[in-house]
Design an enzyme around this catalytic site. Sequence first.
Site, PDB file in Angstrom:
ATOM      1  CB  CYS A 197      75.846  34.253  42.130  1.00 31.98           C
ATOM      2  SG  CYS A 197      74.798  35.493  43.924  1.00 31.98           S
ATOM      3  NE  ARG A 241      75.446  30.256  38.029  1.00 38.15           N
ATOM      4  CZ  ARG A 241      75.813  28.566  38.898  1.00 38.15           C
ATOM      5  NH1 ARG A 241      75.572  28.198  37.420  1.00 38.15           N
ATOM      6  NH2 ARG A 241      76.833  29.041  39.933  1.00 38.15           N
ATOM      7  CD1 TRP A 247      69.194  33.034  45.633  1.00 36.38           C
ATOM      8  CD2 TRP A 247      67.783  34.473  45.138  1.00 36.38           C
ATOM      9  NE1 TRP A 247      68.041  32.985  46.377  1.00 36.38           N
ATOM     10  CE2 TRP A 247      67.235  34.025  46.075  1.00 36.38           C
ATOM     11  CE3 TRP A 247      66.985  35.560  44.215  1.00 36.38           C
ATOM     12  CZ2 TRP A 247      65.887  33.555  46.112  1.00 36.38           C
ATOM     13  CZ3 TRP A 247      65.635  35.445  44.335  1.00 36.38           C
ATOM     14  CH2 TRP A 247      65.193  34.918  45.535  1.00 36.38           C
ATOM     15  CG  ASN A 276      78.275  31.126  42.440  1.00 28.70           C
ATOM     16  OD1 ASN A 276      77.224  31.443  43.275  1.00 28.70           O
ATOM     17  ND2 ASN A 276      78.568  31.199  41.210  1.00 28.70           N
ATOM     18  N   GLY A 277      78.001  31.941  45.988  1.00 30.98           N
ATOM     19  CA  GLY A 277      78.850  30.857  47.266  1.00 30.98           C
ATOM     20  C   GLY A 277      78.125  31.264  48.549  1.00 30.98           C
ATOM     21  CD  GLU A 319      59.753  12.785  47.069  1.00 30.54           C
ATOM     22  OE1 GLU A 319      60.554  12.686  45.629  1.00 30.54           O
ATOM     23  OE2 GLU A 319      58.850  11.907  46.871  1.00 30.54           O
ATOM     24  CE  LYS A 349      63.635  12.568  44.589  1.00 29.29           C
ATOM     25  NZ  LYS A 349      62.798  11.049  44.956  1.00 29.29           N
ATOM     26  CD  GLU A 407      64.908   7.780  45.521  1.00 30.58           C
ATOM     27  OE1 GLU A 407      63.723   6.778  44.582  1.00 30.58           O
ATOM     28  OE2 GLU A 407      63.979   9.065  44.943  1.00 30.58           O
ATOM     29  CG  HIS A 460      53.122   9.195  70.276  1.00 29.58           C
ATOM     30  ND1 HIS A 460      52.187   8.699  71.282  1.00 29.58           N
ATOM     31  CD2 HIS A 460      52.553   9.984  69.348  1.00 29.58           C
ATOM     32  CE1 HIS A 460      51.202   9.885  71.304  1.00 29.58           C
ATOM     33  NE2 HIS A 460      51.795  10.772  70.820  1.00 29.58           N
ATOM     34  CE  LYS A 465      62.033   8.572  35.449  1.00 33.75           C
ATOM     35  NZ  LYS A 465      62.930   9.678  36.885  1.00 33.75           N
TER      36      LYS A 465
END
Length: 612
Positions: free
Chosen positions: A2, A27, A76, A102-103, A485, A489, A492, A508, A607
């Site tokens: 928010c 936000r 939100w 917010n939170g 993916e 992430k 990495e 298995h 990169k």
Amino acid sequence: MCGIVGFTGKRQAAPVLLEGLSKLEYRGYDSAGLAVREGNGETEIVKAKGRLRVLSDKTNGGETLKGDCGIGHTRWATHGEPSERNAHPHQSDDKTVVAVHNGIIENYGEIREKLQKSGYTFYSQTDTEAAVKLIDYYAKKYGGGPIDALSRFMMRVRGSYALAVLFKDYPDEIYVARKESPMIVGVAEGETFIASDVPAILRYTRKVYYMGNMEIARLGKGSASFYNIDREEIEKPLTEIKWDAAAAEKSGFEHFMMKEIHEQPKAVADTLNALIKEDTIDLSPVGLTDEALKRIGQVCIVGCGSAYHVGIAAQYVIEDLAKLPVRVELASEFRYREPVLEKNTLVVIVSQSGETADSLAALRAAKDRGAKTLAIVNVVGSSIAREADNVLYTLAGPEIAVATTKAYSTQLAATYALAIALGYARGTLEEGERGRLIKELSALPEKMQRTLEDKERIQWFAAKFANAKDIFFIGRGVDYAVSLEGSLKMKELSYIHSEAYAAGELKHGPISLVEEGVLVVSVLTQKGLFEKTVSNMTEVKSRGAYLMGLTSYGNYALEDTADFTVYIPQTDERFAASLAVIPLQLMGYYVSVAKGLDVDKPRNLAKSVTVE
């Protein structure tokens, strides 16, 4: 996620608050609200469901709200549906305490129950109302003033928050408390501002204080005092914002990666807008006419790292929509094999930089075997773009962080468009269904933006597992591709050992790795596979795993199994990877930040990998 703004000073507050909220609307845009107070301490609250413009129209641009001190919020939803009743600001029963938040307050349920026993009543479904009334409770019980009440509040609640609070008995002041969620304080002559992010107040001042974790602020007209949780006043440096080139590029974000995560909705929109013309997918500028697409008999997708994971997701989508056989190859393996490429095979090379050595070599190997080649790349004029027969450029823009985010998302979007075009050209996709799918594609950027608004909850959750030794990701179908993916992430960015498994393969072998306290992240966006994956979650939970579930809104039964659940907006299941990957990107990012690592430049990585 928010947005918060606040102002106390010499001018009418409401227009300033609305201006600040307009810079923070990304936000949250479920609802918005203002609380403005005149010198007598009386506070007027105005709320509106929907985007900020609804609130602006309701208050005539803020002109109808008089008073020179106030707070504002754009929401939100995390607790309670989007509605005017659940919108912020919230207030105590006697309206003497008003706040925006917010939170997320993790233990708001038990706090609410305690306050109800003390005679408090509740009108909303939000955790914020419980927070406001707990502050009011401490203020009345101990009579120690706002700093004391906020300190007691902070010691009682669990979760993350940035709070801006108005107390009736302190009419010219705003009080702020922060844990995890961002908050800055700006000062000018006779005026003080607060905001969740710098852009909201840059129009008014460049002199700011960055509030630290577990700190409290007392803000007057042109003044700011700061306190720790023990109510001791502390000194903070005043910073003047001077945007150098790097800071300007980061747009106020702490890291390039977070900026690029937030740029994904626009990058995907730009990529799709280049391919969708008059409600149809037009690949003729790429060199793929309907006639050329009809002749394709097989698709082979080649990539490295995240680009390879794009291929895994695309395999499911293309086979489903175009009824074509699709295989996905690691470029480093493809180049050293003797791949059998049947006549009319389209080899799709996916690369952000267009310079990846293994992918470039794979492209050349495919051309040597007479295959038609299509490059999906982000860099115009790169080696792969120059050598491929056809080029589909993604419009992600520069990506600075080593760990890809927006390039991955634009590559996914490009493969969706390719799948739809192939299906329609080959007659496996009727015009009505094509139109529906294109509409779903066009809605993805807005839904991606909504997905980003849940980041404070993910930040809180990620901090709990910053010291994890092993994390596992599971899913089926497209969800397996997303799991790959998400796991990458995590590796990495955090250097935590992480693996992804097709959920059906757990028995298995991989299930032997599960032990007490191990985090297992389960992705469940495919309805036909939902129950099967829940069964796999139950298997690992019975062996001591801690479960995070990632699913679409509506699948609330998952909370019966998962210990922590993240929701994404509903979309066509084939495209769910574009939404489901965002919480996993955020999780990897926040774990890395919690460990104090270099998010933008992880160790040992480059990169663009231009050597073998």
